[in-house]
Design a protein around this motif. Structure first.
Motif, PDB file in Angstrom:
ATOM      1  N   ASP A   7     -31.591   3.420  15.275  1.00  0.00           N
ATOM      2  CA  ASP A   7     -31.114   2.467  14.381  1.00  0.00           C
ATOM      3  C   ASP A   7     -29.863   1.636  14.540  1.00  0.00           C
ATOM      4  O   ASP A   7     -29.851   0.421  14.677  1.00  0.00           O
ATOM      5  CB  ASP A   7     -31.569   2.686  12.964  1.00  0.00           C
ATOM      6  N   THR A   8     -29.039   2.653  14.537  1.00  0.00           N
ATOM      7  CA  THR A   8     -27.361   2.201  14.662  1.00  0.00           C
ATOM      8  C   THR A   8     -27.305   1.545  15.861  1.00  0.00           C
ATOM      9  O   THR A   8     -26.583   0.501  15.922  1.00  0.00           O
ATOM     10  CB  THR A   8     -26.548   3.543  14.456  1.00  0.00           C
ATOM     11  N   LYS A   9     -27.702   2.133  17.121  1.00  0.00           N
ATOM     12  CA  LYS A   9     -27.652   1.461  18.245  1.00  0.00           C
ATOM     13  C   LYS A   9     -28.341   0.228  18.289  1.00  0.00           C
ATOM     14  O   LYS A   9     -27.911  -0.890  18.709  1.00  0.00           O
ATOM     15  CB  LYS A   9     -28.264   2.288  19.429  1.00  0.00           C
ATOM     16  N   GLU A  10     -29.596  -0.184  17.798  1.00  0.00           N
ATOM     17  CA  GLU A  10     -30.443  -1.196  17.751  1.00  0.00           C
ATOM     18  C   GLU A  10     -29.379  -2.347  16.965  1.00  0.00           C
ATOM     19  O   GLU A  10     -29.396  -3.525  17.224  1.00  0.00           O
ATOM     20  CB  GLU A  10     -31.573  -1.214  17.212  1.00  0.00           C
ATOM     21  N   SER A  11     -28.902  -1.913  15.866  1.00  0.00           N
ATOM     22  CA  SER A  11     -28.223  -2.973  15.048  1.00  0.00           C
ATOM     23  C   SER A  11     -26.873  -3.326  15.631  1.00  0.00           C
ATOM     24  O   SER A  11     -26.635  -4.418  15.658  1.00  0.00           O
ATOM     25  CB  SER A  11     -27.895  -2.211  13.662  1.00  0.00           C
ATOM     26  N   SER A  12     -26.123  -2.643  16.334  1.00  0.00           N
ATOM     27  CA  SER A  12     -25.049  -2.946  17.136  1.00  0.00           C
ATOM     28  C   SER A  12     -25.584  -3.946  18.390  1.00  0.00           C
ATOM     29  O   SER A  12     -24.862  -4.673  18.654  1.00  0.00           O
ATOM     30  CB  SER A  12     -24.197  -1.911  17.815  1.00  0.00           C
ATOM     31  N   LEU A  13     -26.674  -3.672  18.811  1.00  0.00           N
ATOM     32  CA  LEU A  13     -27.084  -4.555  20.198  1.00  0.00           C
ATOM     33  C   LEU A  13     -27.473  -6.060  19.436  1.00  0.00           C
ATOM     34  O   LEU A  13     -27.274  -6.956  20.118  1.00  0.00           O
ATOM     35  CB  LEU A  13     -28.435  -3.935  20.533  1.00  0.00           C
ATOM     36  N   GLU A  14     -28.109  -5.812  18.181  1.00  0.00           N
ATOM     37  CA  GLU A  14     -28.388  -7.153  17.612  1.00  0.00           C
ATOM     38  C   GLU A  14     -27.290  -7.940  17.400  1.00  0.00           C
ATOM     39  O   GLU A  14     -27.064  -9.194  17.563  1.00  0.00           O
ATOM     40  CB  GLU A  14     -29.114  -6.964  16.461  1.00  0.00           C
ATOM     41  N   GLY A  15     -26.444  -7.232  17.027  1.00  0.00           N
ATOM     42  CA  GLY A  15     -24.833  -7.972  16.701  1.00  0.00           C
ATOM     43  C   GLY A  15     -24.140  -8.629  17.978  1.00  0.00           C
ATOM     44  O   GLY A  15     -23.671  -9.650  17.987  1.00  0.00           O
TER      45      GLY A  15
ATOM     46  N   ILE B   2     -26.224  -9.650  20.543  1.00  0.00           N
ATOM     47  CA  ILE B   2     -26.706 -10.475  21.035  1.00  0.00           C
ATOM     48  C   ILE B   2     -26.394 -11.981  20.082  1.00  0.00           C
ATOM     49  O   ILE B   2     -26.178 -12.974  20.751  1.00  0.00           O
ATOM     50  CB  ILE B   2     -28.257 -10.170  20.970  1.00  0.00           C
ATOM     51  N   LYS B   3     -26.275 -11.778  18.867  1.00  0.00           N
ATOM     52  CA  LYS B   3     -25.926 -12.923  17.785  1.00  0.00           C
ATOM     53  C   LYS B   3     -24.555 -13.536  18.206  1.00  0.00           C
ATOM     54  O   LYS B   3     -24.370 -14.647  18.465  1.00  0.00           O
ATOM     55  CB  LYS B   3     -25.881 -12.412  16.576  1.00  0.00           C
TER      56      LYS B   3
ATOM     57  N   ASN C  29     -23.014 -13.315  21.273  1.00  0.00           N
ATOM     58  CA  ASN C  29     -23.317 -13.810  22.666  1.00  0.00           C
ATOM     59  C   ASN C  29     -23.858 -15.285  22.533  1.00  0.00           C
ATOM     60  O   ASN C  29     -23.485 -16.440  23.197  1.00  0.00           O
ATOM     61  CB  ASN C  29     -24.265 -13.130  23.651  1.00  0.00           C
TER      62      ASN C  29
END
Length: 72
Positions: free
Chosen positions: A32-40, A42-43, A45
């Motif tokens: 979950d931590t990895k996905e939330s940092s990835l979403e950040g 992407i936003k 970018n």
């Protein structure tokens, strides 16, 4: 003696199950931590892309305005 051995085996099995459950929960938290940092990322970018487009568009507009000044 046999009852004590069975009780010990049950405790060991419960301990293994608890360790496995804890490992699964820890792994899910890391995911979950990895996905939330990835979403950040992407936003960020997307934001930078729009800002870049705005700057390039603004530069082209200013350049076009300066080329049109002699015709006014």
């Amino acid at each position: 003696m046999n009852d004590e051995a069975e009780e010990f085996n049950k405790d060991v099995q419960a301990s293994r199950t608890q360790k496995f459950a804890q490992w699964l929960m820890d792994r899910e938290e890391k995911r979950d931590t990895k996905e939330s940092s990835l979403e950040g990322l992407i936003k960020l970018n997307v934001l930078v892309s729009f800002l870049t487009l705005g700057l390039v568009g603004g530069f082209e507009t200013v350049q076009l305005a300066f080329t049109m000044i002699p015709y006014l």
